[in-house]
Scaffold this active site. Structure first.
Site, PDB file in Angstrom:
ATOM      1  N   GLY A   1      -1.483  -1.236  32.891  1.00  0.00           N
ATOM      2  CA  GLY A   1      -1.536  -2.289  34.025  1.00  0.00           C
ATOM      3  C   GLY A   1      -2.061  -3.617  33.610  1.00  0.00           C
ATOM      4  O   GLY A   1      -2.343  -4.484  34.679  1.00  0.00           O
ATOM      5  N   LEU A   2      -2.667  -3.778  32.542  1.00  0.00           N
ATOM      6  CA  LEU A   2      -3.645  -4.882  32.092  1.00  0.00           C
ATOM      7  C   LEU A   2      -2.518  -6.015  31.101  1.00  0.00           C
ATOM      8  O   LEU A   2      -3.233  -6.879  30.652  1.00  0.00           O
ATOM      9  CB  LEU A   2      -4.795  -4.580  31.419  1.00  0.00           C
ATOM     10  CG  LEU A   2      -5.802  -3.604  32.094  1.00  0.00           C
ATOM     11  CD1 LEU A   2      -7.006  -3.627  31.357  1.00  0.00           C
ATOM     12  CD2 LEU A   2      -6.022  -4.448  33.495  1.00  0.00           C
ATOM     13  N   GLY A   3      -1.189  -5.823  31.084  1.00  0.00           N
ATOM     14  CA  GLY A   3      -0.471  -6.847  30.614  1.00  0.00           C
ATOM     15  C   GLY A   3      -0.384  -6.795  29.136  1.00  0.00           C
ATOM     16  O   GLY A   3      -0.213  -7.693  28.310  1.00  0.00           O
ATOM     17  N   SER A   4      -0.637  -5.601  28.480  1.00  0.00           N
ATOM     18  CA  SER A   4      -0.714  -5.444  26.894  1.00  0.00           C
ATOM     19  C   SER A   4       0.626  -5.836  26.580  1.00  0.00           C
ATOM     20  O   SER A   4       0.533  -6.681  25.584  1.00  0.00           O
ATOM     21  CB  SER A   4      -0.930  -4.102  26.473  1.00  0.00           C
ATOM     22  OG  SER A   4      -0.592  -3.696  25.390  1.00  0.00           O
TER      23      SER A   4
ATOM     24  N   ALA B   1       3.055  -8.024  27.416  1.00  0.00           N
ATOM     25  CA  ALA B   1       3.346  -9.448  27.659  1.00  0.00           C
ATOM     26  C   ALA B   1       2.269 -10.000  26.565  1.00  0.00           C
ATOM     27  O   ALA B   1       2.737 -11.036  25.839  1.00  0.00           O
ATOM     28  CB  ALA B   1       3.337  -9.797  28.972  1.00  0.00           C
ATOM     29  N   ALA B   2       0.901  -9.617  26.520  1.00  0.00           N
ATOM     30  CA  ALA B   2       0.167 -10.441  25.817  1.00  0.00           C
ATOM     31  C   ALA B   2       0.485 -10.476  24.380  1.00  0.00           C
ATOM     32  O   ALA B   2       0.475 -11.222  23.517  1.00  0.00           O
ATOM     33  CB  ALA B   2      -1.216  -9.832  25.887  1.00  0.00           C
TER      34      ALA B   2
ATOM     35  N   ASP C   1       3.985 -10.591  34.921  1.00  0.00           N
ATOM     36  CA  ASP C   1       3.159 -10.494  33.668  1.00  0.00           C
ATOM     37  C   ASP C   1       3.166 -11.534  32.861  1.00  0.00           C
ATOM     38  O   ASP C   1       2.342 -12.179  32.199  1.00  0.00           O
ATOM     39  CB  ASP C   1       3.448  -9.193  33.026  1.00  0.00           C
ATOM     40  CG  ASP C   1       2.863  -7.984  33.873  1.00  0.00           C
ATOM     41  OD1 ASP C   1       2.444  -8.064  34.944  1.00  0.00           O
ATOM     42  OD2 ASP C   1       2.549  -6.788  33.094  1.00  0.00           O
TER      43      ASP C   1
HETATM   44  O1  PMV Z   1       2.925  -3.970  33.903  1.00  0.00           O
HETATM   45  P1  PMV Z   1       2.264  -3.732  35.193  1.00  0.00           P
HETATM   46  O2  PMV Z   1       2.041  -2.202  35.079  1.00  0.00           O
HETATM   47  O3  PMV Z   1       0.735  -4.527  35.375  1.00  0.00           O
HETATM   48  O4  PMV Z   1       3.054  -3.767  36.480  1.00  0.00           O
HETATM   49  C1  PMV Z   1       3.414  -5.078  36.650  1.00  0.00           C
HETATM   50  C2  PMV Z   1       3.654  -4.832  38.144  1.00  0.00           C
HETATM   51  C3  PMV Z   1       4.743  -4.582  38.989  1.00  0.00           C
HETATM   52  O5  PMV Z   1       4.870  -5.366  40.252  1.00  0.00           O
HETATM   53  C4  PMV Z   1       4.704  -3.322  39.232  1.00  0.00           C
HETATM   54  C5  PMV Z   1       6.177  -4.827  37.997  1.00  0.00           C
HETATM   55  C6  PMV Z   1       6.574  -6.064  38.044  1.00  0.00           C
HETATM   56  O6  PMV Z   1       7.494  -6.539  37.245  1.00  0.00           O
HETATM   57  O7  PMV Z   1       6.171  -7.072  38.936  1.00  0.00           O
END
Ligand code: PMV
Length: 330
Positions: free
Chosen positions: A110-113, A115-116, A157
């Site tokens: 959930g910390l955007g790994s 995308a980063a 993200d």
């Molecule tokens: O990638 P994560 O685990 O930080 O999740 C992103 C947030 C969600 O709202 C669950 C999914 C999204 O695409 O916005």
């Protein structure tokens, strides 16, 4: 389009931060606003250096212990995909080079790994090819990778990670920045449990399709919380912001995207003096965030470790790091 003064250099680097969502995960997928902030101390870094002619592009993910050539990587390989998308965007062939990737960010947490990593690779590769990509272009490339791996991502993200600024985000609209009246301190704690964004977002979608009425009111309220959180941040009302985070966590728990492990961390942070705490990102596992008065930060960290957190990080969100979304950068 990239600005094209193309000339290859011998080496180049690219980097991008992690992120946390303050308010509005899941509901953001359905058009509600959300707020996310970069975590600049935790980064993905890519370095690319020229290699012997004919070698092609080698991708080395140090933390994963993985090495793959772009030629041989299968379709959908995340590192190869962002490299291919970037080369297509620039209109260049793969250079003879070695790209080495390091990341401080836990994967599937959930910390955007993801995308980063994508943004860091796109930036390093473009710089190596003497090309400057705009922030919007880099974000759009990373979004394409998110789509392959996350199914129906909102785009939050890649946006916050590419811009590296706090954003108020509505799917399909340009991100908005906002002022931060009082810097605030977040403690981030990793439950050590995996969080598969793809699986959890898909599960929420399936359940919503079966019973839309169960999700309508909580999603609407989460959007309202994001709007109120923005006002609380702009007004420097941190206790109010904490209360909004708490309510957001309760709604996420109601939608079954929390877990006993995350609830335990959230409860521990609150009992140790946090103004508010919630899961961040897709949930089930991954991380929680706690908004804390500065004098409670160490106490909250100890409480989180005692409650089972496998990693704890601190970050301060402040105006200085916010800058402006500059129309010239877009
Ligand atoms: O990638 P994560 O685990 O930080 O999740 C992103 C947030 C969600 O709202 C669950 C999914 C999204 O695409 O916005």
């Amino acid at each position: 389009m990239p600005s094209a003064h193309r000339s290859e250099v011998l080496s180049a680097t690219g980097s991008a931060p992690g992120k946390v969502i303050l308010c509005g995960e899941h509901s953001v997928v359905y058009g509600q606003p959300a707020i996310a902030v970069p975590v600049s101390d935790l980064r993905a870094q890519a370095q690319i250096t020229a290699d012997a002619p004919g070698r092609g592009l080698l991708l080395v993910a140090v933390d994963l212990g993985e090495t793959v050539t772009l030629r041989a990587a299968p379709a959908g390989h995340p590192l190869a995909t962002i490299a291919r998308l970037t080369l297509a965007e620039i209109g260049a062939a793969a250079p003879d080079a070695m790209l080495t990737l390091h990341s401080d960010l836990p994967i599937a947490a959930g910390l955007g790994s993801g995308a980063a990593v994508s943004v860091a690779i796109a930036r390093a590769l473009a710089a190596f090819l003497g090309c400057e990509l705009t922030v919007d272009t880099v974000s759009a490339l990373a979004y394409k990778v998110e789509k392959i791996h996350h199914g129906t991502p909102s785009g939050i993200d890649n946006t916050v990670v590419a811009w590296e600024r706090p954003v108020y985000f509505v799917k399909g609209s340009p991100p908005e920045v906002f002022s931060i009246a009082t810097p605030f301190h977040l403690v981030i704690a990793d439950s050590g449990l995996p969080s598969s964004t793809h699986a959890i977002v898909a599960r929420v979608r399936r359940r919503r399709d079966v019973d839309p009425s169960r999700f309508a009111a909580p999603f609407k309220r989460m959007g309202e919380l994001a709007r109120q959180a923005r006002i609380a941040i702009e007004g420097g009302d941190l206790p109010l912001l904490g209360a909004l985070l708490n309510e957001n966590h309760a709604l996420l728990a109601k939608l079954d995207v929390s877990s006993p492990g995350l609830d335990r961390l959230v409860a521990a942070a609150r009992a140790a003096g946090a103004w508010g705490a919630k899961l961040t990102g897709a949930g089930v596992g991954g991380n929680i965030i706690a908004l804390v008065p500065c004098d409670a930060a160490t106490r909250v960290e100890h409480a989180l470790r005692a409650a089972g957190a496998v990693h704890v990080w601190h970050t301060t969100i402040e105006e200085q790091s916010q800058g402006r979304l500059n129309a010239n950068d877009r």
